[in-house]
Scaffold this active site. Structure first.
Site, mmCIF file in Angstrom:
data_model
loop_
_atom_site.group_PDB
_atom_site.id
_atom_site.type_symbol
_atom_site.label_atom_id
_atom_site.label_comp_id
_atom_site.label_asym_id
_atom_site.label_seq_id
_atom_site.Cartn_x
_atom_site.Cartn_y
_atom_site.Cartn_z
ATOM 1 C CG HIS A 72 -2.123 -0.843 1.062
ATOM 2 N ND1 HIS A 72 -3.284 -0.665 1.764
ATOM 3 C CD2 HIS A 72 -2.362 -1.879 0.227
ATOM 4 C CE1 HIS A 72 -4.184 -1.556 1.376
ATOM 5 N NE2 HIS A 72 -3.643 -2.313 0.454
ATOM 6 C CE1 TYR A 201 -5.401 4.190 8.403
ATOM 7 C CE2 TYR A 201 -5.933 4.220 10.736
ATOM 8 C CZ TYR A 201 -5.208 3.714 9.687
ATOM 9 O OH TYR A 201 -4.279 2.726 9.914
ATOM 10 N N PRO A 294 -4.505 0.661 18.523
ATOM 11 C CG PRO A 294 -6.244 -0.746 17.884
ATOM 12 C CD PRO A 294 -5.703 -0.003 19.044
ATOM 13 C CE LYS A 298 4.090 3.694 13.561
ATOM 14 N NZ LYS A 298 3.820 3.031 12.299
ATOM 15 C CE1 TYR A 386 -1.366 4.154 9.301
ATOM 16 C CE2 TYR A 386 -0.131 2.997 7.602
ATOM 17 C CZ TYR A 386 -1.248 3.121 8.408
ATOM 18 O OH TYR A 386 -2.254 2.175 8.315
HETATM 19 C C1 FAD Z 1 -7.097 -8.017 20.343
HETATM 20 C C2 FAD Z 1 -5.888 -7.292 19.758
HETATM 21 C C3 FAD Z 1 -5.990 -6.665 18.503
HETATM 22 C C4 FAD Z 1 -4.887 -5.987 17.961
HETATM 23 N N1 FAD Z 1 -5.011 -5.353 16.747
HETATM 24 C C5 FAD Z 1 -3.948 -4.689 16.251
HETATM 25 C C6 FAD Z 1 -4.024 -3.996 15.023
HETATM 26 O O1 FAD Z 1 -5.064 -3.973 14.386
HETATM 27 N N2 FAD Z 1 -2.896 -3.355 14.575
HETATM 28 C C7 FAD Z 1 -1.706 -3.367 15.287
HETATM 29 O O2 FAD Z 1 -0.693 -2.814 14.850
HETATM 30 N N3 FAD Z 1 -1.612 -4.015 16.436
HETATM 31 C C8 FAD Z 1 -2.694 -4.664 16.929
HETATM 32 N N4 FAD Z 1 -2.580 -5.309 18.088
HETATM 33 C C9 FAD Z 1 -1.278 -5.307 18.723
HETATM 34 C C10 FAD Z 1 -0.366 -6.390 18.148
HETATM 35 O O3 FAD Z 1 -1.100 -7.521 17.791
HETATM 36 C C11 FAD Z 1 0.673 -6.692 19.220
HETATM 37 O O4 FAD Z 1 1.413 -5.505 19.423
HETATM 38 C C12 FAD Z 1 1.605 -7.844 18.874
HETATM 39 O O5 FAD Z 1 0.912 -9.060 18.922
HETATM 40 C C13 FAD Z 1 2.790 -7.861 19.849
HETATM 41 O O6 FAD Z 1 3.497 -9.056 19.708
HETATM 42 P P1 FAD Z 1 4.167 -9.733 20.968
HETATM 43 O O7 FAD Z 1 4.852 -10.942 20.432
HETATM 44 O O8 FAD Z 1 4.937 -8.732 21.727
HETATM 45 O O9 FAD Z 1 2.971 -10.142 21.943
HETATM 46 P P2 FAD Z 1 1.800 -11.192 21.723
HETATM 47 O O10 FAD Z 1 1.393 -11.279 20.303
HETATM 48 O O11 FAD Z 1 0.763 -10.868 22.748
HETATM 49 O O12 FAD Z 1 2.463 -12.581 22.102
HETATM 50 C C14 FAD Z 1 2.715 -12.976 23.430
HETATM 51 C C15 FAD Z 1 2.757 -14.491 23.467
HETATM 52 O O13 FAD Z 1 3.131 -14.907 24.773
HETATM 53 C C16 FAD Z 1 2.316 -15.996 25.148
HETATM 54 N N5 FAD Z 1 2.290 -16.016 26.612
HETATM 55 C C17 FAD Z 1 1.661 -15.148 27.430
HETATM 56 N N6 FAD Z 1 1.857 -15.506 28.719
HETATM 57 C C18 FAD Z 1 2.632 -16.612 28.693
HETATM 58 C C19 FAD Z 1 3.157 -17.462 29.700
HETATM 59 N N7 FAD Z 1 2.923 -17.230 31.010
HETATM 60 N N8 FAD Z 1 3.904 -18.522 29.343
HETATM 61 C C20 FAD Z 1 4.167 -18.764 28.029
HETATM 62 N N9 FAD Z 1 3.673 -18.002 27.023
HETATM 63 C C21 FAD Z 1 2.935 -16.937 27.359
HETATM 64 C C22 FAD Z 1 0.978 -15.689 24.496
HETATM 65 O O14 FAD Z 1 0.170 -16.839 24.326
HETATM 66 C C23 FAD Z 1 1.416 -15.119 23.160
HETATM 67 O O15 FAD Z 1 1.567 -16.094 22.167
HETATM 68 C C24 FAD Z 1 -3.671 -5.963 18.670
HETATM 69 C C25 FAD Z 1 -3.575 -6.601 19.906
HETATM 70 C C26 FAD Z 1 -4.672 -7.242 20.481
HETATM 71 C C27 FAD Z 1 -4.529 -7.892 21.842
#
Ligand code: FAD
Length: 392
Positions: A72, A201, A294, A298, A386
């Site tokens: 995009h 948006y 969201p 980011k 962005y």
């Molecule tokens: C509902 C939702 C919608 C979102 N929508 C958007 C969006 O539209 N655009 C955007 O940019 N961002 C969005 N985000 C944010 C984005 O998805 C996150 O920033 C991203 O997933 C971060 O990645 P991460 O690996 O840090 O954390 P996560 O993806 O949360 O991964 C953490 C992992 O740790 C595991 N875990 C947790 N506790 C334990 C434990 N005690 N033992 C072992 N494993 C554990 C979990 O199961 C998970 O797999 C959204 C987040 C949520 C919650």
């Protein structure tokens, strides 16, 4: 069990870190509490910054993304019944973003890890990280019904906002900063071709709306709703009618295509930062350390940037024997994190009418959006943020 780097959490941050460490010849073990199918289906982010695209390509996880992702070159801002396009490459010297769902990034990284990577244990529930200030921190976890211990040189908490790793940093050494917002997003997936080639948006007095997509045949749409909204209290027809009202143009001439809704969920909006992102031999990355609403797309990209900085620091220790980059990790990341926090806050508060706001506040939001539409400097500021600031 013993390893060099113990990683808690197999979301995008943990999986990418494991991949980068493996490529650098650094031994690690990844513990994820959910099963593989759950992690691969969890609907979340969908926009990859240019820097994230480059990192995924460089680590061998870019083939399917390059085949199936949608590049995009801009977004559209909708306000006051009209639309304005922000042209990313023209404003940023050629940068773009890609629409490729987080579920697909996660699937690609898991496939690589299982084919050729460090150990990845699903359904391994981490209960505690201990000894952050010792030379040999320990991860306690339950796997296949047995309590186990993973002794590490370093631990990285990639376990998201609700994880346990953050609590390895004593309360007295940790500071948290937080803002919640008086609205949430009702998000739907619909089996219908996106009604626009690029994201829209939309600011409207009825509330914010976002038109996005997952593929050429699946639309992703969001509506600003009150906190604690039950997604099932909204019928499909009510959702489409409300989307129509919020995307309506003053002069008509554009129609939102409807299709079967396959998923509805409500996401609260939160800004959160935990400082520092390192204590002793425990590091935090991604949502374990910070959350953004969201609106700026980011969250996933920040998680990727953190682990790129961290993997470089571990590689520097491995090859040069120096902890200088590990020592700088928290400060290096937090600078970029706070910029992204500000951008996400700006996009959120500019595009969403607060339920308590006055008509004066609404006029200010429209004036700000009009400034972006008419000033190259203001549009460039949005486009640079962005498409993503440089990593590290
Ligand atoms: C509902 C939702 C919608 C979102 N929508 C958007 C969006 O539209 N655009 C955007 O940019 N961002 C969005 N985000 C944010 C984005 O998805 C996150 O920033 C991203 O997933 C971060 O990645 P991460 O690996 O840090 O954390 P996560 O993806 O949360 O991964 C953490 C992992 O740790 C595991 N875990 C947790 N506790 C334990 C434990 N005690 N033992 C072992 N494993 C554990 C979990 O199961 C998970 O797999 C959204 C987040 C949520 C919650």
């Amino acid at each position: 069990m013993r390893t060099t780097v113990g990683i808690v959490g197999g979301g995008p941050a943990g999986l990418l870190l494991a991949r980068l460490l493996h490529q650098a010849g650094i031994d690690c073990v990844l513990l994820e509490c959910r099963d593989r199918a759950y992690v691969e289906q969890r609907q979340r982010a969908g926009i990859l910054e240019q820097g994230t695209i480059d990192v995924l390509r460089a680590c061998g996880a870019g083939d399917r993304m390059d085949r199936e992702g949608l590049v995009h070159d801009g977004i559209e801002l909708h306000f006051d019944g009209r639309r304005h396009r922000i042209d990313f490459p023209a404003l940023t010297g050629g940068r773009s973003v890609m629409v490729y769902a987080q579920t697909e990034v996660v699937k690609d990284l898991i496939a690589l890890q299982l084919a050729d990577g460090a150990p990845l244990l699903f359904e391994a529930q981490v209960t505690a990280v201990e000894g952050a200030d010792t030379d040999s921190p320990v991860i306690r976890f339950t796997h296949e019904g047995r309590e186990q211990t993973l002794r590490c040189d370093y631990v990285v908490g990639c376990d998201g906002f609700h994880g346990v790793a953050r609590h390895a940093i004593p309360d007295g050494a940790r500071r948290t900063f937080e803002r919640t917002y008086p609205y949430s997003w009702l998000g739907i997936l619909a089996d219908v071709a996106p009604s626009n080639d690029e994201l829209i948006y939309a600011h409207s007095e009825r509330g914010f709306a976002l038109l996005s997509m997952r593929s050429p045949v699946v639309s992703r749409l969001y509506l600003q709703v009150p906190n604690d909204t039950d997604p099932h209290a909204w019928s499909d027809e009510r959702i489409w009618d409300e989307l129509d009202a919020r995307f309506a143009l003053r002069d008509g001439g554009w129609k939102l295509q409807r299709g079967p809704i396959t998923s509805k969920s409500v996401t609260p909006m939160r800004s959160f930062v935990a400082e520092p992102m390192r204590y002793g031999r425990v590091f935090l990355a991604g949502d374990a350390a910070h959350i953004v609403p969201p609106t700026g797309a980011k969250g996933l990209n920040l998680a990727v940037a953190d682990v790129v900085v961290l993997a470089r620091a571990f590689a520097h220790l491995h090859t040069a024997g120096s902890t200088s980059l590990l020592d700088a990790y928290s400060d290096t990341c937090l600078r970029r994190v706070w910029r992204a926090e500000h951008f996400s806050y700006f996009m959120t508060t500019t595009l969403h009418p607060d339920p308590a706001q006055s008509p004066f506040d609404t006029r200010l939001q429209i004036a700000q959006l009009d400034r972006i539409a008419t000033s190259t400097a203001a549009a460039t500021e949005l486009a640079e943020n962005y498409t993503g600031l440089p990593i590290g």
